[in-house]
Design a protein around this motif. Structure first.
Motif, mmCIF file in Angstrom:
data_model
loop_
_atom_site.group_PDB
_atom_site.id
_atom_site.type_symbol
_atom_site.label_atom_id
_atom_site.label_comp_id
_atom_site.label_asym_id
_atom_site.label_seq_id
_atom_site.Cartn_x
_atom_site.Cartn_y
_atom_site.Cartn_z
ATOM 1 N N LEU A 153 -10.671 -0.978 -15.809
ATOM 2 C CA LEU A 153 -11.307 -0.625 -14.699
ATOM 3 C C LEU A 153 -12.015 -1.617 -14.108
ATOM 4 C CD1 LEU A 153 -12.506 1.634 -13.124
ATOM 5 C CD2 LEU A 153 -14.215 1.787 -14.569
ATOM 6 N N ILE A 154 -12.186 -1.979 -12.742
ATOM 7 C CA ILE A 154 -12.780 -2.877 -12.043
ATOM 8 C C ILE A 154 -14.042 -2.210 -11.648
ATOM 9 C CG2 ILE A 154 -12.899 -4.590 -10.208
ATOM 10 C CD1 ILE A 154 -9.770 -4.709 -10.500
ATOM 11 N N ASP A 155 -14.976 -2.286 -12.593
ATOM 12 C CA ASP A 155 -16.392 -1.671 -12.450
ATOM 13 C C ASP A 155 -17.410 -2.283 -11.569
ATOM 14 O OD1 ASP A 155 -18.085 0.429 -12.936
ATOM 15 O OD2 ASP A 155 -18.541 0.135 -15.036
ATOM 16 N N ALA A 156 -16.983 -2.178 -10.495
ATOM 17 C CA ALA A 156 -17.801 -2.806 -9.520
ATOM 18 C C ALA A 156 -18.082 -1.799 -8.223
ATOM 19 C CB ALA A 156 -17.345 -4.177 -8.899
ATOM 20 N N PRO A 157 -19.164 -2.049 -7.471
ATOM 21 C CA PRO A 157 -19.459 -1.182 -6.325
ATOM 22 C C PRO A 157 -18.706 -1.349 -5.301
ATOM 23 C CG PRO A 157 -21.069 -2.547 -6.728
ATOM 24 C CD PRO A 157 -20.484 -2.809 -7.903
ATOM 25 N N LEU A 158 -17.329 -1.361 -5.266
ATOM 26 C CA LEU A 158 -16.496 -2.211 -4.022
ATOM 27 C C LEU A 158 -16.444 -0.917 -2.980
ATOM 28 C CD1 LEU A 158 -13.541 -3.165 -6.208
ATOM 29 C CD2 LEU A 158 -15.352 -4.674 -5.096
ATOM 30 N N VAL A 159 -16.513 -1.356 -1.767
ATOM 31 C CA VAL A 159 -16.516 -0.689 -0.733
ATOM 32 C C VAL A 159 -15.178 -0.926 0.185
ATOM 33 C CG1 VAL A 159 -17.797 -0.386 1.687
ATOM 34 C CG2 VAL A 159 -19.084 -0.754 -0.369
ATOM 35 N N PRO A 160 -14.391 -0.020 0.401
ATOM 36 C CA PRO A 160 -13.141 -0.031 1.249
ATOM 37 C C PRO A 160 -13.624 -0.113 2.577
ATOM 38 C CG PRO A 160 -13.254 2.226 0.409
ATOM 39 C CD PRO A 160 -14.511 1.400 -0.151
ATOM 40 N N ILE A 161 -13.188 -1.059 3.382
ATOM 41 C CA ILE A 161 -13.490 -1.034 4.916
ATOM 42 C C ILE A 161 -12.652 -0.081 5.689
ATOM 43 C CG2 ILE A 161 -14.613 -3.326 4.651
ATOM 44 C CD1 ILE A 161 -12.096 -4.211 6.260
ATOM 45 N N LEU A 162 -11.739 0.161 4.999
ATOM 46 C CA LEU A 162 -10.706 1.230 5.734
ATOM 47 C C LEU A 162 -10.469 2.293 4.691
ATOM 48 C CD1 LEU A 162 -7.655 -1.067 7.227
ATOM 49 C CD2 LEU A 162 -9.553 0.176 8.542
ATOM 50 N N THR A 163 -10.935 3.485 4.968
ATOM 51 C CA THR A 163 -10.680 4.705 3.883
ATOM 52 C C THR A 163 -9.500 5.204 4.001
ATOM 53 O OG1 THR A 163 -11.975 6.122 5.538
ATOM 54 C CG2 THR A 163 -13.328 4.999 4.038
ATOM 55 N N GLY A 164 -9.047 5.923 2.955
ATOM 56 C CA GLY A 164 -7.827 6.622 2.972
ATOM 57 C C GLY A 164 -6.583 5.663 2.752
ATOM 58 N N ARG A 165 -6.792 4.431 2.469
ATOM 59 C CA ARG A 165 -5.724 3.374 2.063
ATOM 60 C C ARG A 165 -5.603 3.391 0.651
ATOM 61 N NH1 ARG A 165 -4.116 0.812 6.797
ATOM 62 N NH2 ARG A 165 -5.064 1.746 8.511
ATOM 63 N N ARG A 166 -4.272 3.348 0.241
ATOM 64 C CA ARG A 166 -4.077 2.908 -1.100
ATOM 65 C C ARG A 166 -2.839 1.860 -1.163
ATOM 66 N NH1 ARG A 166 -2.327 8.550 -4.196
ATOM 67 N NH2 ARG A 166 -4.444 9.651 -4.260
ATOM 68 N N VAL A 167 -3.384 0.848 -2.340
ATOM 69 C CA VAL A 167 -2.690 -0.344 -2.214
ATOM 70 C C VAL A 167 -2.344 -0.668 -3.740
ATOM 71 C CG1 VAL A 167 -2.540 -2.725 -2.019
ATOM 72 C CG2 VAL A 167 -3.507 -1.309 -0.051
ATOM 73 N N ALA A 168 -1.263 -1.076 -4.097
ATOM 74 C CA ALA A 168 -0.913 -1.790 -5.333
ATOM 75 C C ALA A 168 -0.019 -2.971 -5.150
ATOM 76 C CB ALA A 168 -0.031 -0.972 -6.087
ATOM 77 N N GLY A 169 -0.346 -4.153 -5.980
ATOM 78 C CA GLY A 169 0.288 -5.412 -5.810
ATOM 79 C C GLY A 169 -0.114 -6.251 -6.463
ATOM 80 N N PRO A 170 0.762 -7.338 -6.861
ATOM 81 C CA PRO A 170 0.134 -8.518 -7.839
ATOM 82 C C PRO A 170 -0.707 -9.375 -7.510
ATOM 83 C CG PRO A 170 2.351 -9.074 -6.766
ATOM 84 C CD PRO A 170 1.948 -7.720 -6.505
ATOM 85 N N ALA A 171 -1.686 -9.687 -8.389
ATOM 86 C CA ALA A 171 -2.815 -10.488 -7.986
ATOM 87 C C ALA A 171 -2.588 -11.746 -7.598
ATOM 88 C CB ALA A 171 -3.867 -10.300 -9.047
ATOM 89 N N LEU A 172 -3.077 -12.245 -6.697
ATOM 90 C CA LEU A 172 -3.391 -13.748 -6.274
ATOM 91 C C LEU A 172 -5.041 -13.971 -6.474
ATOM 92 C CD1 LEU A 172 -2.280 -16.716 -5.517
ATOM 93 C CD2 LEU A 172 -2.508 -15.825 -3.015
ATOM 94 N N THR A 173 -5.293 -14.909 -7.605
ATOM 95 C CA THR A 173 -6.647 -14.857 -7.822
ATOM 96 C C THR A 173 -7.105 -16.404 -7.314
ATOM 97 O OG1 THR A 173 -6.231 -16.077 -9.895
ATOM 98 C CG2 THR A 173 -6.534 -13.672 -10.017
ATOM 99 N N VAL A 174 -8.535 -16.137 -6.869
ATOM 100 C CA VAL A 174 -9.137 -17.136 -6.109
ATOM 101 C C VAL A 174 -10.761 -17.320 -6.818
ATOM 102 C CG1 VAL A 174 -10.007 -18.360 -4.007
ATOM 103 C CG2 VAL A 174 -8.159 -16.794 -3.888
ATOM 104 N N LEU A 175 -10.966 -18.260 -7.429
ATOM 105 C CA LEU A 175 -12.058 -18.496 -8.229
ATOM 106 C C LEU A 175 -13.145 -19.729 -7.084
ATOM 107 C CD1 LEU A 175 -14.417 -18.095 -10.285
ATOM 108 C CD2 LEU A 175 -13.660 -20.013 -11.594
ATOM 109 N N CYS A 176 -14.047 -19.188 -6.433
ATOM 110 C CA CYS A 176 -14.552 -20.057 -5.503
ATOM 111 C C CYS A 176 -15.774 -20.742 -6.000
ATOM 112 C CB CYS A 176 -15.208 -19.128 -4.257
ATOM 113 S SG CYS A 176 -13.834 -18.807 -3.372
#
Length: 220
Positions: free
Chosen positions: A37-60
């Protein structure tokens, strides 16, 4: 590993992503043994969307989006950009111009453990974005971070090419080496829930179907 093995894994990942989209975050999370679980208060800017895909990670670097600019040449079709920094902060790491680049290169979605801005333009682009904050405050462009390394977002460890599943409920990560087992478990769970849904529509109670009545009766 033979040539066929990575090809078979890629095929499995593609199939899993298609099915995880249909199954949704809650089912995948429960089927994984309530892990990832990614237990963070994430807000989808487009509701009603479902996505699944491989992660490309960026540590700024903290408050800096230099590496978001740098990662754009590494974006591949279907990837989910996971953008984070040492501590979550309401600084906009992504706006319209960076999102255009990700969109053109075929990114499936962005998960930003910081802020985004230019919401009207991002929504018009129809690139799914999940973000912790929406803020105008701009980032610096001077701190060198890292790309394609393990990161932690919302208490979940995310390694490059792990599968990220996102919908209106939030986000979950499925490790690469658990994709097959989680997919099997999620399919089975979905089938059980479909059967239960029919029984509930017929008037039965989850109180009884789950055997919960005895837990209360035993305490009386």
């Amino acid at each position: 590993m033979t040539t066929r093995e990575p090809q078979a894994h890629e095929s499995l990942v593609a199939q899993a992503c298609r099915e995880f989209v249909e199954l949704g975050v809650a089912t995948v999370y429960e089927a994984s043994g309530r892990q990832g679980l990614i237990d963070a208060p994430l807000v989808p800017i487009l509701t009603g969307r479902r996505v699944a895909g491989p992660a490309l990670t960026v540590l700024c670097g903290q408050g800096d989006n230099l590496m978001v600019h740098a990662v754009m040449e590494h974006v591949f079709p279907g990837s989910v950009l996971v953008i984070t920094m040492p501590e979550p902060e309401p600084v906009a790491l992504v706006g319209e111009l960076l999102a255009i680049q990700a969109h053109v290169r075929g990114a499936a979605a962005l998960l930003v453990d910081a802020a985004v801005r230019d919401l009207e333009e991002l929504r018009a682009m129809e690139l799914p974005v999940w973000t912790r904050f929406v803020r105008v405050r701009g980032a610096t462009k001077e701190k060198v971070g890292e790309i394609d390394i393990p990161v932690v977002v919302g208490g979940a460890r995310i390694e490059p090419r792990d599968i990220i599943v996102l919908d209106d409920d939030g986000a979950v990560v499925v490790p690469r080496d658990r994709v097959a087992s989680v997919l099997d478990a999620a399919r089975a769970r979905a089938e059980r829930e479909a059967r239960m849904r029919e029984r509930l529509r017929a008037g039965e109670l989850s109180f009884d179907l789950h055997g919960l009545r005895s837990l209360i009766a035993d305490r009386r």
